[in-house]
Design a protein around this motif. Structure first.
Motif, PDB file in Angstrom:
ATOM      1  N   PHE A  75      22.200  26.017  23.272  1.00 22.39           N
ATOM      2  CA  PHE A  75      23.588  26.425  23.486  1.00 22.39           C
ATOM      3  C   PHE A  75      24.418  25.155  23.597  1.00 22.39           C
ATOM      4  CE2 PHE A  75      27.264  27.850  25.950  1.00 22.39           C
ATOM      5  CZ  PHE A  75      27.591  29.029  25.276  1.00 22.39           C
ATOM      6  N   ASN A  76      25.643  25.225  23.120  1.00 21.86           N
ATOM      7  CA  ASN A  76      26.543  24.076  23.135  1.00 21.86           C
ATOM      8  C   ASN A  76      27.144  23.929  24.535  1.00 21.86           C
ATOM      9  OD1 ASN A  76      29.434  22.752  22.122  1.00 21.86           O
ATOM     10  ND2 ASN A  76      27.649  22.180  20.914  1.00 21.86           N
ATOM     11  N   GLU A  77      26.767  22.862  25.245  1.00 27.31           N
ATOM     12  CA  GLU A  77      27.217  22.658  26.613  1.00 27.31           C
ATOM     13  C   GLU A  77      28.247  21.543  26.709  1.00 27.31           C
ATOM     14  OE1 GLU A  77      24.191  22.197  29.620  1.00 27.31           O
ATOM     15  OE2 GLU A  77      22.956  23.807  28.770  1.00 27.31           O
ATOM     16  N   GLY A  78      29.065  21.653  27.733  1.00 23.70           N
ATOM     17  CA  GLY A  78      30.009  20.609  28.094  1.00 23.70           C
ATOM     18  C   GLY A  78      29.922  20.387  29.591  1.00 23.70           C
ATOM     19  N   ILE A 123      32.238  14.935  31.980  1.00 22.22           N
ATOM     20  CA  ILE A 123      32.111  14.293  30.660  1.00 22.22           C
ATOM     21  C   ILE A 123      33.051  15.040  29.697  1.00 22.22           C
ATOM     22  CG2 ILE A 123      30.471  13.504  28.897  1.00 22.22           C
ATOM     23  CD1 ILE A 123      28.216  13.995  30.901  1.00 22.22           C
ATOM     24  N   PRO A 124      34.371  14.928  29.924  1.00 21.16           N
ATOM     25  CA  PRO A 124      35.310  15.739  29.145  1.00 21.16           C
ATOM     26  C   PRO A 124      35.304  15.414  27.654  1.00 21.16           C
ATOM     27  CG  PRO A 124      36.487  14.127  30.470  1.00 21.16           C
ATOM     28  CD  PRO A 124      35.051  14.049  30.875  1.00 21.16           C
ATOM     29  N   ASN A 125      35.627  16.422  26.867  1.00 25.96           N
ATOM     30  CA  ASN A 125      35.792  16.298  25.413  1.00 25.96           C
ATOM     31  C   ASN A 125      34.497  16.016  24.657  1.00 25.96           C
ATOM     32  OD1 ASN A 125      38.514  16.567  26.098  1.00 25.96           O
ATOM     33  ND2 ASN A 125      38.875  14.381  26.045  1.00 25.96           N
ATOM     34  N   ILE A 126      33.363  16.212  25.304  1.00 26.36           N
ATOM     35  CA  ILE A 126      32.071  16.084  24.623  1.00 26.36           C
ATOM     36  C   ILE A 126      31.286  17.377  24.849  1.00 26.36           C
ATOM     37  CG2 ILE A 126      29.831  14.913  24.590  1.00 26.36           C
ATOM     38  CD1 ILE A 126      31.235  12.301  25.211  1.00 26.36           C
ATOM     39  N   ASN A 127      30.877  17.991  23.763  1.00 25.92           N
ATOM     40  CA  ASN A 127      30.030  19.189  23.812  1.00 25.92           C
ATOM     41  C   ASN A 127      28.868  18.968  22.865  1.00 25.92           C
ATOM     42  OD1 ASN A 127      32.889  20.149  24.529  1.00 25.92           O
ATOM     43  ND2 ASN A 127      31.612  21.870  25.127  1.00 25.92           N
ATOM     44  N   HIS A 166      22.302  23.847  34.571  1.00 24.56           N
ATOM     45  CA  HIS A 166      23.217  22.722  34.348  1.00 24.56           C
ATOM     46  C   HIS A 166      23.706  22.167  35.690  1.00 24.56           C
ATOM     47  CE1 HIS A 166      26.530  20.628  32.037  1.00 24.56           C
ATOM     48  NE2 HIS A 166      27.008  20.605  33.273  1.00 24.56           N
ATOM     49  N   GLU A 167      24.141  23.069  36.590  1.00 25.10           N
ATOM     50  CA  GLU A 167      24.649  22.624  37.894  1.00 25.10           C
ATOM     51  C   GLU A 167      23.525  22.073  38.766  1.00 25.10           C
ATOM     52  OE1 GLU A 167      27.760  22.177  38.130  1.00 25.10           O
ATOM     53  OE2 GLU A 167      28.155  23.325  36.320  1.00 25.10           O
ATOM     54  N   TYR A 168      22.352  22.695  38.681  1.00 23.65           N
ATOM     55  CA  TYR A 168      21.192  22.208  39.434  1.00 23.65           C
ATOM     56  C   TYR A 168      20.841  20.776  39.010  1.00 23.65           C
ATOM     57  CZ  TYR A 168      16.450  21.953  41.317  1.00 23.65           C
ATOM     58  OH  TYR A 168      15.316  21.563  41.994  1.00 23.65           O
ATOM     59  N   ASP A 169      20.912  20.512  37.713  1.00 23.45           N
ATOM     60  CA  ASP A 169      20.656  19.157  37.220  1.00 23.45           C
ATOM     61  C   ASP A 169      21.547  18.134  37.940  1.00 23.45           C
ATOM     62  OD1 ASP A 169      18.648  19.885  35.471  1.00 23.45           O
ATOM     63  OD2 ASP A 169      19.871  19.684  33.658  1.00 23.45           O
ATOM     64  N   HIS A 170      22.806  18.509  38.200  1.00 19.47           N
ATOM     65  CA  HIS A 170      23.724  17.590  38.875  1.00 19.47           C
ATOM     66  C   HIS A 170      23.205  17.174  40.247  1.00 19.47           C
ATOM     67  CE1 HIS A 170      27.165  17.009  36.289  1.00 19.47           C
ATOM     68  NE2 HIS A 170      27.304  18.308  36.096  1.00 19.47           N
ATOM     69  N   ILE A 171      22.622  18.100  41.006  1.00 16.03           N
ATOM     70  CA  ILE A 171      22.140  17.724  42.344  1.00 16.03           C
ATOM     71  C   ILE A 171      20.815  16.974  42.266  1.00 16.03           C
ATOM     72  CG2 ILE A 171      23.473  19.517  43.527  1.00 16.03           C
ATOM     73  CD1 ILE A 171      20.804  21.080  43.895  1.00 16.03           C
ATOM     74  N   ILE A 229      20.884  14.406  37.211  1.00 11.37           N
ATOM     75  CA  ILE A 229      20.670  14.532  35.759  1.00 11.37           C
ATOM     76  C   ILE A 229      21.943  15.070  35.106  1.00 11.37           C
ATOM     77  CG2 ILE A 229      19.325  15.758  33.985  1.00 11.37           C
ATOM     78  CD1 ILE A 229      17.059  15.954  36.154  1.00 11.37           C
ATOM     79  N   LEU A 230      22.291  14.529  33.943  1.00  7.50           N
ATOM     80  CA  LEU A 230      23.446  15.007  33.168  1.00  7.50           C
ATOM     81  C   LEU A 230      22.958  15.644  31.874  1.00  7.50           C
ATOM     82  CD1 LEU A 230      25.724  11.886  33.656  1.00  7.50           C
ATOM     83  CD2 LEU A 230      25.851  14.064  34.882  1.00  7.50           C
ATOM     84  N   PHE A 231      23.765  16.531  31.306  1.00 11.09           N
ATOM     85  CA  PHE A 231      23.322  17.216  30.084  1.00 11.09           C
ATOM     86  C   PHE A 231      23.081  16.236  28.936  1.00 11.09           C
ATOM     87  CE2 PHE A 231      27.770  17.207  28.731  1.00 11.09           C
ATOM     88  CZ  PHE A 231      27.701  17.215  27.341  1.00 11.09           C
TER      89      PHE A 231
END
Length: 196
Positions: free
Chosen positions: A101-104, A108-112, A147-152, A155-157
Motif C-alpha cells: 500500500f502507498n504510505e505517507g 516526511i511530507p510530500n513523499i509517498n 505504521h504508528e507502532y513503528d514510530h514508537i 522506525i520510519l516507513f
C-alpha cells in the motif's frame, strides 16, 4: 492545541520510546492536543515521537478510509468506527502474506511510497484509561497501527524501502530536514537554519 510536527532527521524519531504510567503529567491534555494536531495536518495517525516526546503513545483515526472505494464494504465499515488511543503498545504477532500500500507520513511530507506489511496483527496495549487490551486487527486498520507502532520503535516507513529507492529519496529527505519544502501544517525542522 495544535503542536508542531517533528520532521525527518530529528533524533527523537529514531529513539525507541519508553513506557509511561498512569501518573504521566497532563496525559488527557496531551492526547487531546495530539488529535488536534493530527486533524490539523489531515492525518490518520500520530505517534508521540512525532511531536518530540519519546514515549509509547500513539493515536489512530481511520475514518477517512470509510469512503475508500478500493476497500471492501466490511473494511470501510470498520474504518468508519475506528478511533483509538494506544499506550505502551506491543505487537505480539504479525500474520499473513505481505500486501503493498502507498504510505505517507506527517513527519516526511510530500513523499509517498509502496510499503509491504503483514495483513493481520495482534497487539497488547493500554487505552486512555490504562485498561489493558489484547486485540487482533487486520487490513487497513492493522496497517495504520503498524505504521504508528513503528514510530514508537524508532522506525520510519522509509526504512522499509529498497536500497535503490532510499538512494533516490536521499536529496528529498535532506530538503525536508532543512525545511526546504512547502507544507500546510506547523513543523519543526532539525537542520533548518536559525533566523537571526
Amino acid at each position: 492545541m495544535i503542536l508542531p510536527i517533528v520532521a525527518y532527521g530529528d533524533p527523537v524519531l529514531r529513539k525507541k520510546a519508553t513506557a509511561i504510567s498512569e501518573d504521566y503529567p497532563k496525559l488527557d491534555a496531551l492526547i487531546e492536543n495530539m488529535f488536534d494536531t493530527m486533524y490539523g495536518a489531515r492525518g490518520i495517525g500520530l505517534a508521540a515521537p512525532q511531536i518530540g516526546l519519546p514515549i509509547r503513545l500513539f493515536i489512530v483515526d481511520a475514518t477517512p478510509f470509510e469512503d475508500d472505494e478500493d476497500l471492501s464494504e466490511e473494511e470501510r465499515k470498520l474504518c468508519s468506527e475506528f478511533k483509538k488511543v494506544f499506550i505502551n503498545a506491543k505487537i505480539i504477532e504479525e500474520e499473513g502474506d505481505e500486501w503493498v500500500f502507498n504510505e505517507g507520513c506527517l513527519s516526511i511530507p510530500n513523499i509517498n511510497e509502496d510499503v509491504f506489511r503483514k495483513p493481520q496483527i495482534t497487539i497488547e496495549y493500554q487505552d486512555e484509561n490504562f485498561d489493558k487490551k489484547t486485540e487482533t486487527f487486520d487490513g487497513m486498520v492493522a496497517r495504520i497501527i503498524q505504521h504508528e507502532y513503528d514510530h514508537i520503535e524508532g522506525i520510519l516507513f522509509t526504512d522499509k524501502l529498497s536500497v535503490l529507492k532510499k538512494r533516490l529519496l536521499k536529496s528529498k529527505l535532506t530538503k525536508i530536514s532543512k525545511g526546504n519544502i512547502d507544507v500546510a501544517y506547523r513543523m519543526k525542522f532539525p537542520l533548518a537554519k536559525k533566523k537571526r
